[in-house]
Design a protein around this motif. Structure first.
Motif, PDB file in Angstrom:
ATOM      1  N   CYS A   1       8.089  36.611  10.230  1.00 34.32           N
ATOM      2  CA  CYS A   1       9.400  36.008   9.981  1.00 34.32           C
ATOM      3  C   CYS A   1      10.257  36.921   9.118  1.00 34.32           C
ATOM      4  CB  CYS A   1       9.226  34.649   9.301  1.00 34.32           C
ATOM      5  SG  CYS A   1       8.578  33.361  10.390  1.00 34.32           S
ATOM      6  N   GLY A   2       9.613  37.640   8.187  1.00 31.02           N
ATOM      7  CA  GLY A   2      10.371  38.572   7.362  1.00 31.02           C
ATOM      8  C   GLY A   2      10.987  39.685   8.190  1.00 31.02           C
ATOM      9  N   CYS A   3      10.211  40.221   9.130  1.00 33.20           N
ATOM     10  CA  CYS A   3      10.748  41.280  10.009  1.00 33.20           C
ATOM     11  C   CYS A   3      11.879  40.742  10.879  1.00 33.20           C
ATOM     12  CB  CYS A   3       9.624  41.839  10.887  1.00 33.20           C
ATOM     13  SG  CYS A   3       8.315  42.689   9.976  1.00 33.20           S
ATOM     14  N   VAL A   4      11.699  39.537  11.410  1.00 32.41           N
ATOM     15  CA  VAL A   4      12.747  38.930  12.240  1.00 32.41           C
ATOM     16  C   VAL A   4      14.012  38.697  11.419  1.00 32.41           C
ATOM     17  CG1 VAL A   4      13.374  36.890  13.573  1.00 32.41           C
ATOM     18  CG2 VAL A   4      11.099  37.881  13.821  1.00 32.41           C
ATOM     19  N   ALA A   5      13.844  38.225  10.190  1.00 33.78           N
ATOM     20  CA  ALA A   5      14.996  37.970   9.328  1.00 33.78           C
ATOM     21  C   ALA A   5      15.762  39.254   9.037  1.00 33.78           C
ATOM     22  CB  ALA A   5      14.543  37.311   8.024  1.00 33.78           C
ATOM     23  N   VAL A   6      15.047  40.335   8.770  1.00 32.05           N
ATOM     24  CA  VAL A   6      15.705  41.622   8.496  1.00 32.05           C
ATOM     25  C   VAL A   6      16.505  42.076   9.710  1.00 32.05           C
ATOM     26  CG1 VAL A   6      15.304  44.058   8.042  1.00 32.05           C
ATOM     27  CG2 VAL A   6      14.065  42.340   6.734  1.00 32.05           C
ATOM     28  N   LEU A   7      15.928  41.938  10.903  1.00 35.70           N
ATOM     29  CA  LEU A   7      16.632  42.353  12.123  1.00 35.70           C
ATOM     30  C   LEU A   7      17.873  41.504  12.360  1.00 35.70           C
ATOM     31  CD1 LEU A   7      13.627  42.983  14.547  1.00 35.70           C
ATOM     32  CD2 LEU A   7      15.070  44.688  13.433  1.00 35.70           C
ATOM     33  N   ILE A   8      17.752  40.180  12.198  1.00 36.79           N
ATOM     34  CA  ILE A   8      18.897  39.290  12.442  1.00 36.79           C
ATOM     35  C   ILE A   8      20.030  39.594  11.475  1.00 36.79           C
ATOM     36  CG2 ILE A   8      19.689  36.902  12.352  1.00 36.79           C
ATOM     37  CD1 ILE A   8      16.995  36.024  13.412  1.00 36.79           C
TER      38      ILE A   8
ATOM     39  N   LEU B   1      24.386  24.709  18.414  1.00 35.68           N
ATOM     40  CA  LEU B   1      24.220  25.148  17.028  1.00 35.68           C
ATOM     41  C   LEU B   1      24.882  26.502  16.890  1.00 35.68           C
ATOM     42  CD1 LEU B   1      22.812  24.515  14.263  1.00 35.68           C
ATOM     43  CD2 LEU B   1      20.939  25.974  15.053  1.00 35.68           C
ATOM     44  N   THR B   2      25.804  26.626  15.942  1.00 30.28           N
ATOM     45  CA  THR B   2      26.586  27.849  15.836  1.00 30.28           C
ATOM     46  C   THR B   2      26.503  28.437  14.430  1.00 30.28           C
ATOM     47  OG1 THR B   2      28.622  26.708  15.167  1.00 30.28           O
ATOM     48  CG2 THR B   2      28.212  26.953  17.534  1.00 30.28           C
ATOM     49  N   TRP B   3      27.119  29.593  14.280  1.00 29.88           N
ATOM     50  CA  TRP B   3      27.256  30.272  12.982  1.00 29.88           C
ATOM     51  C   TRP B   3      27.857  29.330  11.947  1.00 29.88           C
ATOM     52  CZ3 TRP B   3      27.253  35.717  11.356  1.00 29.88           C
ATOM     53  CH2 TRP B   3      27.979  35.961  10.196  1.00 29.88           C
ATOM     54  N   ASP B   4      28.855  28.554  12.349  1.00 30.17           N
ATOM     55  CA  ASP B   4      29.560  27.685  11.413  1.00 30.17           C
ATOM     56  C   ASP B   4      28.677  26.552  10.909  1.00 30.17           C
ATOM     57  OD1 ASP B   4      32.044  27.249  10.059  1.00 30.17           O
ATOM     58  OD2 ASP B   4      32.343  25.465  11.305  1.00 30.17           O
TER      59      ASP B   4
ATOM     60  N   ALA C   1      20.489  28.441  23.558  1.00 30.76           N
ATOM     61  CA  ALA C   1      21.433  29.558  23.555  1.00 30.76           C
ATOM     62  C   ALA C   1      21.004  30.604  22.533  1.00 30.76           C
ATOM     63  CB  ALA C   1      22.844  29.052  23.246  1.00 30.76           C
ATOM     64  N   VAL C   2      21.242  31.868  22.873  1.00 36.61           N
ATOM     65  CA  VAL C   2      20.858  32.968  21.982  1.00 36.61           C
ATOM     66  C   VAL C   2      21.541  32.831  20.631  1.00 36.61           C
ATOM     67  CG1 VAL C   2      20.987  35.468  21.653  1.00 36.61           C
ATOM     68  CG2 VAL C   2      20.334  34.537  23.870  1.00 36.61           C
ATOM     69  N   GLY C   3      22.827  32.472  20.649  1.00 36.00           N
ATOM     70  CA  GLY C   3      23.546  32.309  19.397  1.00 36.00           C
ATOM     71  C   GLY C   3      22.961  31.216  18.525  1.00 36.00           C
ATOM     72  N   SER C   4      22.469  30.134  19.139  1.00 36.07           N
ATOM     73  CA  SER C   4      21.852  29.053  18.367  1.00 36.07           C
ATOM     74  C   SER C   4      20.555  29.514  17.731  1.00 36.07           C
ATOM     75  CB  SER C   4      21.596  27.845  19.275  1.00 36.07           C
ATOM     76  OG  SER C   4      22.814  27.300  19.754  1.00 36.07           O
ATOM     77  N   LEU C   5      19.746  30.281  18.475  1.00 41.48           N
ATOM     78  CA  LEU C   5      18.491  30.796  17.932  1.00 41.48           C
ATOM     79  C   LEU C   5      18.741  31.745  16.774  1.00 41.48           C
ATOM     80  CD1 LEU C   5      16.464  31.425  21.218  1.00 41.48           C
ATOM     81  CD2 LEU C   5      16.273  29.493  19.635  1.00 41.48           C
TER      82      LEU C   5
ATOM     83  N   ALA D   1      21.448  31.770  14.781  1.00 41.15           N
ATOM     84  CA  ALA D   1      21.953  30.995  13.647  1.00 41.15           C
ATOM     85  C   ALA D   1      20.833  30.229  12.963  1.00 41.15           C
ATOM     86  CB  ALA D   1      23.044  30.026  14.124  1.00 41.15           C
ATOM     87  N   PHE D   2      19.865  29.767  13.733  1.00 44.87           N
ATOM     88  CA  PHE D   2      18.719  29.049  13.172  1.00 44.87           C
ATOM     89  C   PHE D   2      17.774  30.016  12.452  1.00 44.87           C
ATOM     90  CE2 PHE D   2      14.383  27.359  13.577  1.00 44.87           C
ATOM     91  CZ  PHE D   2      14.538  26.107  13.005  1.00 44.87           C
ATOM     92  N   GLY D   3      17.460  31.135  13.100  1.00 45.56           N
ATOM     93  CA  GLY D   3      16.524  32.084  12.514  1.00 45.56           C
ATOM     94  C   GLY D   3      17.051  32.773  11.269  1.00 45.56           C
ATOM     95  N   ALA D   4      18.372  32.965  11.191  1.00 44.24           N
ATOM     96  CA  ALA D   4      18.949  33.643  10.028  1.00 44.24           C
ATOM     97  C   ALA D   4      18.733  32.858   8.748  1.00 44.24           C
ATOM     98  CB  ALA D   4      20.447  33.871  10.256  1.00 44.24           C
ATOM     99  N   VAL D   5      18.565  31.548   8.858  1.00 40.70           N
ATOM    100  CA  VAL D   5      18.364  30.707   7.677  1.00 40.70           C
ATOM    101  C   VAL D   5      16.897  30.311   7.505  1.00 40.70           C
ATOM    102  CG1 VAL D   5      18.965  28.488   6.624  1.00 40.70           C
ATOM    103  CG2 VAL D   5      20.714  29.824   7.787  1.00 40.70           C
ATOM    104  N   VAL D   6      16.229  29.954   8.599  1.00 35.21           N
ATOM    105  CA  VAL D   6      14.863  29.442   8.511  1.00 35.21           C
ATOM    106  C   VAL D   6      13.861  30.546   8.211  1.00 35.21           C
ATOM    107  CG1 VAL D   6      13.019  28.300   9.803  1.00 35.21           C
ATOM    108  CG2 VAL D   6      15.363  27.479   9.989  1.00 35.21           C
ATOM    109  N   CYS D   7      14.016  31.712   8.834  1.00 34.20           N
ATOM    110  CA  CYS D   7      13.044  32.797   8.620  1.00 34.20           C
ATOM    111  C   CYS D   7      12.950  33.216   7.151  1.00 34.20           C
ATOM    112  CB  CYS D   7      13.389  33.987   9.507  1.00 34.20           C
ATOM    113  SG  CYS D   7      12.966  33.730  11.251  1.00 34.20           S
TER     114      CYS D   7
END
Length: 215
Positions: A20-27, A95-98, A162-166, A168-174
């Motif tokens: 999750c740390g690697c995914v978060a850094v990439l996002i 689910l979006t950026w906003d 949707a890719v954008g939803s994933l 937006a979710f991963g940027a916070v949860v990871c």
């Protein structure tokens, strides 16, 4: 045996946290920070006027709105490519950026309302108006947060997200997983160690009652 199973679970949780740390850094490196920088660099235009933006072929652009018109959903936009042909617009996913990263938007109040993809490289003209011709507002053209396409998840990939939803979710949860999982492992190990010490010490010896000594 139980101790070995717990150690295996801790190892799996630790590697999940590392992933999750690697995914978060990439996002954050490839998506969040570039989008935020593009919004900060874009110049807002009032509704009723046009804005020009240079895009490469296949590049996606996001239309961000601010004001009462954007909040009420009465802001309507049109995009014309360098060849003079209008381009279709796409709306936001569920689910979006906003929803998760509004605090990263460098221009408070702006939220993406539409997305378009350039067919030919060149200058694209974006025009936004209030459909009711009543409310004011602003818009700008910056990075796209909606993404393209979807990813099938769930059993047999039956649920499309949707890719954008994933993102937006991963940027916070990871990042949360990276912080919480090691903490949970540490607390659980401290509790387990304390329990083992109590078992090793055994029960405290009983003191004879006064009645026994008198007899």
């Amino acid at each position: 045996m139980t101790r070995g199973r717990l150690a295996d679970r801790d190892a799996v949780a630790f590697w999940l946290s590392a992933l999750c740390g690697c995914v978060a850094v990439l996002i954050w490196t490839l998506w969040v920070l570039p989008v935020a920088a593009s919004v900060d660099d874009a110049a807002p235009s009032p509704l009723g006027r046009s804005a020009e933006v240079m895009l490469d072929s296949g590049e996606r652009g996001g239309i961000w709105g601010n004001g009462i018109s954007a909040a009420l959903g009465t802001m309507e936009c049109a995009v014309v490519g360098p060849d003079g042909v209008g381009l279709p617009l796409s709306g936001a996913p569920s689910l979006t950026w906003d929803d998760t990263l509004w605090w990263m938007t460098p221009r408070p109040g702006f939220a993406q309302s539409a997305q378009f993809t350039a067919v030919e490289a060149g200058i694209h003209t974006v025009t936004c108006v209030d459909a009711l011709d009543t409310y004011d507002g602003e818009f700008l053209v910056a990075g796209d947060t909606f993404g393209r396409g979807s990813v099938g998840l769930g059993r047999n990939g039956g649920s499309d997200f949707a890719v954008g939803s994933l993102l937006a979710f991963g940027a916070v949860v990871c990042p949360l997983i990276v912080v919480l999982v090691p903490g949970v492992i540490l607390i659980r190990r401290l509790v387990a160690r304390r329990r083992r010490r109590r078992r090793a010490d055994g029960p405290a010896p009983r003191r004879a009652s006064p009645e026994v000594w008198e007899s």
